[in-house]
Design a protein around this motif. Structure first.
Motif, PDB file in Angstrom:
ATOM      1  N   ASN A   1       0.818  -1.212   0.000  1.00  0.00           N
ATOM      2  CA  ASN A   1       0.000   0.000   0.000  1.00  0.00           C
ATOM      3  C   ASN A   1       0.853   1.263   0.000  1.00  0.00           C
ATOM      4  OD1 ASN A   1      -2.255  -1.624   0.094  1.00  0.00           O
ATOM      5  ND2 ASN A   1      -2.433  -1.523   2.331  1.00  0.00           N
ATOM      6  N   CYS A   2       1.963   1.237   0.737  1.00  0.00           N
ATOM      7  CA  CYS A   2       2.842   2.404   0.809  1.00  0.00           C
ATOM      8  C   CYS A   2       3.453   2.708  -0.557  1.00  0.00           C
ATOM      9  CB  CYS A   2       3.936   2.169   1.841  1.00  0.00           C
ATOM     10  SG  CYS A   2       5.066   3.553   2.057  1.00  0.00           S
ATOM     11  N   ILE A   3       3.943   1.666  -1.231  1.00  0.00           N
ATOM     12  CA  ILE A   3       4.531   1.866  -2.560  1.00  0.00           C
ATOM     13  C   ILE A   3       3.480   2.376  -3.538  1.00  0.00           C
ATOM     14  CG2 ILE A   3       5.555   0.661  -4.529  1.00  0.00           C
ATOM     15  CD1 ILE A   3       7.048  -1.089  -2.570  1.00  0.00           C
ATOM     16  N   GLY A   4       2.267   1.842  -3.442  1.00  0.00           N
ATOM     17  CA  GLY A   4       1.196   2.307  -4.314  1.00  0.00           C
ATOM     18  C   GLY A   4       0.895   3.785  -4.112  1.00  0.00           C
ATOM     19  N   LYS A   5       0.882   4.224  -2.860  1.00  0.00           N
ATOM     20  CA  LYS A   5       0.609   5.638  -2.581  1.00  0.00           C
ATOM     21  C   LYS A   5       1.762   6.530  -3.032  1.00  0.00           C
ATOM     22  CE  LYS A   5      -3.400   4.933  -0.952  1.00  0.00           C
ATOM     23  NZ  LYS A   5      -4.565   5.328  -1.795  1.00  0.00           N
ATOM     24  N   ILE A   6       2.997   6.048  -2.883  1.00  0.00           N
ATOM     25  CA  ILE A   6       4.147   6.827  -3.354  1.00  0.00           C
ATOM     26  C   ILE A   6       4.060   7.030  -4.864  1.00  0.00           C
ATOM     27  CG2 ILE A   6       6.652   6.781  -3.674  1.00  0.00           C
ATOM     28  CD1 ILE A   6       6.870   5.368  -0.980  1.00  0.00           C
ATOM     29  N   LYS A   7       3.748   5.969  -5.596  1.00  0.00           N
ATOM     30  CA  LYS A   7       3.587   6.075  -7.050  1.00  0.00           C
ATOM     31  C   LYS A   7       2.486   7.063  -7.404  1.00  0.00           C
ATOM     32  CE  LYS A   7       5.031   1.392  -8.398  1.00  0.00           C
ATOM     33  NZ  LYS A   7       4.571   0.118  -8.998  1.00  0.00           N
ATOM     34  N   GLU A   8       1.370   6.947  -6.717  1.00  0.00           N
ATOM     35  CA  GLU A   8       0.208   7.785  -7.034  1.00  0.00           C
ATOM     36  C   GLU A   8       0.506   9.261  -6.785  1.00  0.00           C
ATOM     37  OE1 GLU A   8      -4.530   8.129  -5.769  1.00  0.00           O
ATOM     38  OE2 GLU A   8      -3.277   6.485  -5.012  1.00  0.00           O
ATOM     39  N   VAL A   9       1.110   9.574  -5.645  1.00  0.00           N
ATOM     40  CA  VAL A   9       1.410  10.962  -5.315  1.00  0.00           C
ATOM     41  C   VAL A   9       2.465  11.519  -6.259  1.00  0.00           C
ATOM     42  CG1 VAL A   9       2.377  12.493  -3.556  1.00  0.00           C
ATOM     43  CG2 VAL A   9       0.757  10.702  -2.907  1.00  0.00           C
ATOM     44  N   GLU A  38       2.364  19.298   3.112  1.00  0.00           N
ATOM     45  CA  GLU A  38       1.952  20.704   3.087  1.00  0.00           C
ATOM     46  C   GLU A  38       1.476  21.124   1.705  1.00  0.00           C
ATOM     47  OE1 GLU A  38       5.436  22.655   4.453  1.00  0.00           O
ATOM     48  OE2 GLU A  38       5.066  22.233   6.586  1.00  0.00           O
ATOM     49  N   GLY A  39       2.152  20.605   0.656  1.00  0.00           N
ATOM     50  CA  GLY A  39       1.746  20.941  -0.708  1.00  0.00           C
ATOM     51  C   GLY A  39       0.384  20.360  -1.067  1.00  0.00           C
ATOM     52  N   LEU A  40       0.135  19.105  -0.693  1.00  0.00           N
ATOM     53  CA  LEU A  40      -1.162  18.480  -0.977  1.00  0.00           C
ATOM     54  C   LEU A  40      -2.280  19.186  -0.207  1.00  0.00           C
ATOM     55  CD1 LEU A  40      -0.269  14.665  -0.968  1.00  0.00           C
ATOM     56  CD2 LEU A  40      -0.726  16.124  -2.939  1.00  0.00           C
ATOM     57  N   GLU A  41      -1.978  19.609   1.000  1.00  0.00           N
ATOM     58  CA  GLU A  41      -2.987  20.330   1.790  1.00  0.00           C
ATOM     59  C   GLU A  41      -3.325  21.671   1.140  1.00  0.00           C
ATOM     60  OE1 GLU A  41      -3.752  21.680   6.441  1.00  0.00           O
ATOM     61  OE2 GLU A  41      -1.774  20.924   5.791  1.00  0.00           O
ATOM     62  N   GLU A  42      -2.302  22.344   0.619  1.00  0.00           N
ATOM     63  CA  GLU A  42      -2.546  23.626  -0.057  1.00  0.00           C
ATOM     64  C   GLU A  42      -3.358  23.425  -1.326  1.00  0.00           C
ATOM     65  OE1 GLU A  42       0.040  27.222  -2.184  1.00  0.00           O
ATOM     66  OE2 GLU A  42       1.018  25.805  -0.807  1.00  0.00           O
ATOM     67  N   ILE A  43      -3.041  22.364  -2.100  1.00  0.00           N
ATOM     68  CA  ILE A  43      -3.784  22.086  -3.339  1.00  0.00           C
ATOM     69  C   ILE A  43      -5.238  21.763  -3.025  1.00  0.00           C
ATOM     70  CG2 ILE A  43      -3.980  20.494  -5.288  1.00  0.00           C
ATOM     71  CD1 ILE A  43      -0.937  20.222  -5.225  1.00  0.00           C
ATOM     72  N   SER A  44      -5.472  20.991  -1.956  1.00  0.00           N
ATOM     73  CA  SER A  44      -6.847  20.582  -1.619  1.00  0.00           C
ATOM     74  C   SER A  44      -7.719  21.755  -1.188  1.00  0.00           C
ATOM     75  CB  SER A  44      -6.811  19.526  -0.505  1.00  0.00           C
ATOM     76  OG  SER A  44      -6.289  20.090   0.690  1.00  0.00           O
ATOM     77  N   LYS A  45      -7.096  22.879  -0.791  1.00  0.00           N
ATOM     78  CA  LYS A  45      -7.863  24.041  -0.329  1.00  0.00           C
ATOM     79  C   LYS A  45      -7.817  25.219  -1.300  1.00  0.00           C
ATOM     80  CE  LYS A  45      -7.039  22.944   4.550  1.00  0.00           C
ATOM     81  NZ  LYS A  45      -6.434  23.406   5.825  1.00  0.00           N
ATOM     82  N   TYR A  83      -6.964  15.754  -1.641  1.00  0.00           N
ATOM     83  CA  TYR A  83      -7.388  15.486  -0.263  1.00  0.00           C
ATOM     84  C   TYR A  83      -7.368  13.986   0.040  1.00  0.00           C
ATOM     85  CZ  TYR A  83     -10.213  15.369   3.968  1.00  0.00           C
ATOM     86  OH  TYR A  83     -10.656  15.140   5.242  1.00  0.00           O
ATOM     87  N   GLU A  84      -7.792  13.177  -0.925  1.00  0.00           N
ATOM     88  CA  GLU A  84      -7.785  11.716  -0.723  1.00  0.00           C
ATOM     89  C   GLU A  84      -6.367  11.193  -0.513  1.00  0.00           C
ATOM     90  OE1 GLU A  84      -9.686  10.287  -4.192  1.00  0.00           O
ATOM     91  OE2 GLU A  84     -11.723  10.757  -3.514  1.00  0.00           O
ATOM     92  N   MET A  85      -5.422  11.683  -1.325  1.00  0.00           N
ATOM     93  CA  MET A  85      -4.034  11.244  -1.175  1.00  0.00           C
ATOM     94  C   MET A  85      -3.436  11.769   0.127  1.00  0.00           C
ATOM     95  SD  MET A  85      -2.403  11.334  -5.015  1.00  0.00           S
ATOM     96  CE  MET A  85      -2.963  12.983  -5.394  1.00  0.00           C
ATOM     97  N   LEU A  86      -3.795  12.997   0.490  1.00  0.00           N
ATOM     98  CA  LEU A  86      -3.319  13.566   1.748  1.00  0.00           C
ATOM     99  C   LEU A  86      -3.771  12.716   2.928  1.00  0.00           C
ATOM    100  CD1 LEU A  86      -1.984  15.902   3.340  1.00  0.00           C
ATOM    101  CD2 LEU A  86      -4.214  17.050   3.278  1.00  0.00           C
ATOM    102  N   THR A  87      -5.027  12.296   2.902  1.00  0.00           N
ATOM    103  CA  THR A  87      -5.559  11.455   3.980  1.00  0.00           C
ATOM    104  C   THR A  87      -4.845  10.108   4.027  1.00  0.00           C
ATOM    105  OG1 THR A  87      -7.728  12.514   3.694  1.00  0.00           O
ATOM    106  CG2 THR A  87      -7.652  10.445   4.921  1.00  0.00           C
ATOM    107  N   ALA A  88      -4.531   9.563   2.853  1.00  0.00           N
ATOM    108  CA  ALA A  88      -3.903   8.234   2.787  1.00  0.00           C
ATOM    109  C   ALA A  88      -2.469   8.224   3.303  1.00  0.00           C
ATOM    110  CB  ALA A  88      -3.944   7.716   1.348  1.00  0.00           C
TER     111      ALA A  88
END
Length: 394
Positions: free
Chosen positions: A34-42, A87-94, A107-112
């Motif tokens: 799951n961690c590798i999948g999220k790294i790829k996605e982000v 911090e960057g994902l949080e800024e993009i989500s808002k 926001y979904e990736m930030l939560t993950a």
């Protein structure tokens, strides 16, 4: 069929690919997968937009499955820039500069990636990816042999076993870094939700967060790597690479008795091919015992000195053909794409092969006088061909 024609030919799995398979075996752990999948996605999400790169940062390396060093580097860089990414994902989500779909995905990736489990497993993977990155780079060296490759792997294995036996102190260091990162992103480190009857993961009998993650993540991670390394690098064909002991640099580090043992191994494996090898090998050893050896001497360079020892010369020729990795071959494929482009699509095989050899072995043309002579010869040969346009003038 090939084994029947060449019964002494052996199959060697690329050491770099085997090390990559060790890393892939970790995907059996759900948290790692799951961690590798999220790294790829982000990473893909950030790199696909110049505006997102300006906010998050442009130093993320894409997690590539075929470039092994890039895979380790990607995980390490993601961990180093983790706080900036959050911090960057949080800024993009808002931010109103992005559409609702982009904000929602951010926001979904930030939560993950802001869960305690993700932060802990990311820190563990980054620590050992840095070690694997070094070994993977060494395995891709041009003049590496399987004995050296095995030594690097055994050193890595010993280090992992020491960490496993001393897991409390090792994980305590990692967990202190995790707590520092968690404080920067206001993340509370707590135990995952546990049920009375757990099906998908084990319930560990502890209420201490550090002990829980050590038992559930750190120890299984190390045990999986150690088991996979022992399984994939327990190669019984290592004796075949005893031929590399004929290199003068290695002979000078060996005692008389150890070199004789190497000779016996070579005679057992290749005795039918090497006539009078034992006596010639002993003479070869005496020749180099008190002789100065150039530090840059490679095994192929030794052939020039082995002319009067035909059995030793043949043994060295066999050693040169023994592959450790296929990295050199794959590098030649990359070179091929640079040579034959869409503009040169009508280039013949002979010219393509010649240009490829010149490009791959360009270090042999470093001598300026030799290079100029080769260029002049090539121009004269090209100009002497029958053409409508005369290129030679008297």
């Amino acid at each position: 069929m090939r084994h029947n024609v060449y019964p002494m030919a052996n199959f060697f799995h690329c050491a770099s690919h085997r090390l990559n398979l060790v890393i892939n075996d970790l995907n059996s752990l759900a948290e790692v997968r799951n961690c590798i999948g999220k790294i790829k996605e982000v990473t893909t999400f950030v790199r696909d937009s110049a505006l997102r790169r300006n906010i998050v940062g442009s130093h993320l390396t894409k997690l590539c499955e075929t470039r092994f060093v890039e895979k380790h580097k990607s995980i390490r860089q993601f961990k180093d820039q983790y706080v900036t990414i959050v911090e960057g994902l949080e800024e993009i989500s808002k931010s109103n500069n992005f559409n609702s779909k982009t904000r929602q995905r951010s926001y979904e990736m930030l939560t993950a990636i802001t869960t305690p489990t993700f932060v802990v497993i990311l820190s563990i993977m980054a620590k050992y990816s840095a070690k694997f990155e070094t070994v993977s780079t060494l395995l891709q060296a041009v003049d590496v042999d399987l004995q050296e490759a095995t030594k690097h792997i055994q050193d890595l294995l010993s280090m992992l076993e020491i960490d496993r036996n001393n897991c409390e102190n090792r994980f305590n260091t990692i967990f202190n870094e995790v707590k520092l990162v968690a404080s920067k992103i206001d993340l509370e480190l707590k135990l995952p939700r546990r049920s009375i009857k757990q099906v998908h993961r084990e319930n560990y009998p502890t209420n201490d967060v550090e002990i829980y993650f050590r038992q559930s993540l750190f120890i299984p991670y190390l045990e999986s790597i150690i088991m996979s390394l022992k399984d994939r690098f327990s190669d019984e064909k290592l004796k075949i690479f005893t031929l590399y002991n004929l290199h003068p640099k290695k002979m000078k580090l060996m005692s008389d008795q150890k070199f004789i043992e190497s000779i016996e191994v070579i005679c057992t494996l290749y005795g039918s091919l090497l006539d009078n090898f034992k006596e010639q090998a002993l003479s070869w050893y005496d020749l180099w015992k008190n002789k100065e050896v150039e530090p840059t001497m490679k095994l192929i360079d030794v052939l020039d000195y082995a002319t009067y020892y035909p059995a030793v010369c043949q043994a060295i020729q066999i050693a040169i053909t023994l592959p450790v990795t296929s990295c050199s071959v794959e590098r030649s494929f990359s070179t091929l794409r640079r040579l034959k482009t869409w503009i040169r699509n009508r280039m013949g095989n002979e010219r393509l092969s010649s240009l490829g050899l010149i490009n791959i072995h360009r270090q042999r043309y470093d001598h300026k006088q030799f290079l100029n002579q080769q260029i002049d010869d090539s121009i004269n040969l090209f100009a002497s061909n029958k053409r409508r346009l005369s290129l030679l003038f008297e």
